[in-house]
Design a protein around this motif. Structure first.
Motif, PDB file in Angstrom:
ATOM      1  N   LYS A   1       1.160 -23.567  -9.835  1.00 59.12           N
ATOM      2  CA  LYS A   1       1.167 -22.595  -8.738  1.00 59.12           C
ATOM      3  C   LYS A   1      -0.220 -22.272  -8.205  1.00 59.12           C
ATOM      4  N   TYR A   2      -0.335 -22.297  -6.878  1.00 59.65           N
ATOM      5  CA  TYR A   2      -1.542 -21.830  -6.196  1.00 59.65           C
ATOM      6  C   TYR A   2      -1.411 -20.340  -5.917  1.00 59.65           C
ATOM      7  N   SER A   3      -2.540 -19.615  -5.962  1.00 56.08           N
ATOM      8  CA  SER A   3      -2.434 -18.160  -5.777  1.00 56.08           C
ATOM      9  C   SER A   3      -3.718 -17.556  -5.234  1.00 56.08           C
TER      10      SER A   3
ATOM     11  N   TYR B   1      -3.421  -9.499  -6.142  1.00 58.08           N
ATOM     12  CA  TYR B   1      -2.086  -8.896  -6.316  1.00 58.08           C
ATOM     13  C   TYR B   1      -1.557  -8.336  -5.002  1.00 58.08           C
TER      14      TYR B   1
ATOM     15  N   ARG C   1      -1.749 -12.364  -1.123  1.00 56.02           N
ATOM     16  CA  ARG C   1      -2.016 -13.782  -1.361  1.00 56.02           C
ATOM     17  C   ARG C   1      -2.042 -14.568  -0.054  1.00 56.02           C
TER      18      ARG C   1
ATOM     19  N   TYR D   1      -0.923 -17.664  -0.166  1.00 56.87           N
ATOM     20  CA  TYR D   1       0.183 -18.602  -0.393  1.00 56.87           C
ATOM     21  C   TYR D   1       1.456 -17.799  -0.633  1.00 56.87           C
TER      22      TYR D   1
ATOM     23  N   CYS E   1       4.546 -16.121  -4.662  1.00 61.36           N
ATOM     24  CA  CYS E   1       3.697 -15.590  -5.741  1.00 61.36           C
ATOM     25  C   CYS E   1       4.285 -14.341  -6.401  1.00 61.36           C
ATOM     26  N   LYS E   2       5.589 -14.180  -6.308  1.00 64.19           N
ATOM     27  CA  LYS E   2       6.233 -12.995  -6.876  1.00 64.19           C
ATOM     28  C   LYS E   2       5.907 -12.826  -8.359  1.00 64.19           C
TER      29      LYS E   2
ATOM     30  N   VAL F   1       3.679 -14.707 -10.122  1.00 62.66           N
ATOM     31  CA  VAL F   1       2.236 -14.831 -10.312  1.00 62.66           C
ATOM     32  C   VAL F   1       1.574 -13.458 -10.221  1.00 62.66           C
ATOM     33  N   ASP F   2       2.004 -12.652  -9.244  1.00 57.28           N
ATOM     34  CA  ASP F   2       1.479 -11.299  -9.102  1.00 57.28           C
ATOM     35  C   ASP F   2       1.684 -10.489 -10.376  1.00 57.28           C
TER      36      ASP F   2
ATOM     37  N   GLU G   1      -0.687 -11.663 -13.232  1.00 58.91           N
ATOM     38  CA  GLU G   1      -2.065 -11.180 -13.087  1.00 58.91           C
ATOM     39  C   GLU G   1      -2.148  -9.667 -13.295  1.00 58.91           C
TER      40      GLU G   1
ATOM     41  N   VAL H   1      -3.594 -19.696 -12.735  1.00 62.37           N
ATOM     42  CA  VAL H   1      -2.605 -18.719 -13.177  1.00 62.37           C
ATOM     43  C   VAL H   1      -2.195 -18.950 -14.626  1.00 62.37           C
TER      44      VAL H   1
END
Length: 417
Positions: free
Chosen positions: A52-54, A58, A61, A63, A66-67, A69-70, A73, A263
């Motif tokens: 995943k790119y991010s 928070y 993003r 991209y 990112c649900k 991914v947020d 982090e 990530v």
């Protein structure tokens, strides 16, 4: 001995991977900047989060998708804030060096003066060394240690600060083994209205459990790696209690010096932060420090010179001049018997960094695999024996015997069951 559940098929990728597994399991690692992450942390690093790119932060993003991914982090940030009792954290840094450069980038303009520790006195490349970008973008001046005591010369720090009025003072080290007086650095910084950066990369784990003073509420910005005494994945973080600096730091990291965050590494950092909140982590750090102090004492008893006469951390630095060998030779001969160390310059070293007159010894990794005083005593005596035998490199029978003993010791203390 059990290693990983991996079948080493006959291809170069698996052969190299398996070779490194066996090397780590069957070698004693005394490199102060290395450690062994838990299997759970290793698993996070190899997870699907790798895909995943991010770019961004928070809920902001560049991209889509990112649900989760947020949330990863956010969890890492909340855990590290709790761990260090601090208000703001950036967990996206790929390394400690990038954390240091981002900290400088957030505070300085090109050409500004920074005051930092001399590299051969225990400082770090990213603290303004002339061969590093931190020493090329900014005008570095240096302080060092007292040649008699081996401790930081705070009078020199004060005099250099008053004379040159640096924009930033960096406190922190790579091979200095004593407690740093953060309050003294703060006092000197305030005299000239300078920012103070504290790099705690080597002692972060000790700080968390109260075995080393914390620069929180003293330094303007704190940087650290996550893989040394913290025992997480390779990476960096930046901490501060100043909201205005927090905004500058975030801009310095992205889009300043980095693109997309890793990530999977942030997830691994988060898990390492959780592990560092455990009672086991406290006991581990106490053993790391006990092992280091005892190791230094044993080496002194075996007529090695330890810079400053001892240690307050997980590491200490040997001056090999009285043994009439270089750090390069020491590193070479001990790798022959499966003991890994790294050559290191000593203060005012006459040798180049590729040769050096010293060796840095650390106890984080050996403590992770269960070594205590008994094993430390054995190692120190073995080192002394090998160095004191004039023709040791030509005695292949002796080297084979010692190597076999080291391998057997490693088998009794596996890294990963």
């Amino acid at each position: 001995m059990k290693f990983h559940d991996l079948i080493c098929e006959n291809n170069i990728d698996n052969i190299l991977f398996c070779s490194e597994i066996y090397k780590q399991e069957l070698n004693i690692n005394l490199i102060a900047s290395e450690n062994y992450s838990s299997k759970e942390v290793l698993l996070q690093q190899s997870s699907c989060l790798t895909n995943k790119y991010s770019e961004g932060y928070y809920k902001s993003r560049y991209y889509g998708g990112c649900k989760y991914v947020d949330e990863v982090e956010f969890l890492a940030i909340e855990r590290v804030k709790r761990l260090f009792n601090i208000k703001y954290a950036n967990v996206q840094l790929h390394s400690g060096s990038q954390a240091n450069f981002a900290a400088l980038y957030s505070l300085c303009s090109v050409g500004d003066i920074i005051l930092c520790m001399k590299l051969d006195h225990g400082g770090h490349l990213s603290h303004g060394s002339k061969i590093n970008c931190s020493g090329k973008f900014y005008h570095s001046i240096y302080y060092g240690i007292d040649n008699k005591t081996g401790y930081i010369d705070y009078n020199e720090v004060l005099n250099m600060a008053l004379r040159y009025k640096p924009k930033v003072i960096i406190a922190g080290c790579s091979s200095y083994s004593r407690i740093i007086d953060w309050n003294m650095f703060r006092f000197i910084s305030d005299l000239i209205n300078a920012y103070l950066i504290a790099d705690i990369s080597h002692v972060a784990g000790l700080i968390i459990v109260g075995l080393y003073p914390s620069p929180v509420n003293i330094a303007d910005i704190i940087t650290t790696t996550t893989h040394k005494t913290l025992r997480g994945p390779r990476g960096g973080i930046i901490l501060t209690n100043n909201y205005e600096l927090k905004k500058k730091i975030d801009q310095a990291v992205f889009p300043g010096i980095q693109g997309g965050a890793l990530v999977n590494i942030i997830a691994a950092k988060s898990l390492a932060f959780k592990e560092a909140m455990s009672c086991d982590f406290v006991l581990y750090q106490k053993q790391v420090l006990e092992n280091s102090k005892y190791f230094a004492e044993c080496m002194i008893n075996n007529e090695f010179i330890v810079i400053s006469g001892g240690t307050d951390t997980h590491l200490f630095l040997l001056n090999l001049n009285n043994k009439k060998i270089s750090g390069k030779y020491f590193e070479y001969i001990f790798e022959k018997i499966n003991i890994i160390v790294n050559k290191n310059c000593i203060p005012n070293d006459f040798c180049s960094s590729n040769v050096s007159s010293g060796v840095r010894i650390g106890t984080s990794a050996i403590t992770s695999r269960g070594f205590k005083k008994k094993e430390i005593f054995y190692l120190s005596n073995l080192m002394s024996k090998l160095i004191n035998i004039t023709d040791s490199m030509n005695d292949k029978k002796m080297l084979y015997k010692i190597k076999s003993d080291v391998v057997n010791l490693c088998k009794n203390f596996p890294i990963y069951d």
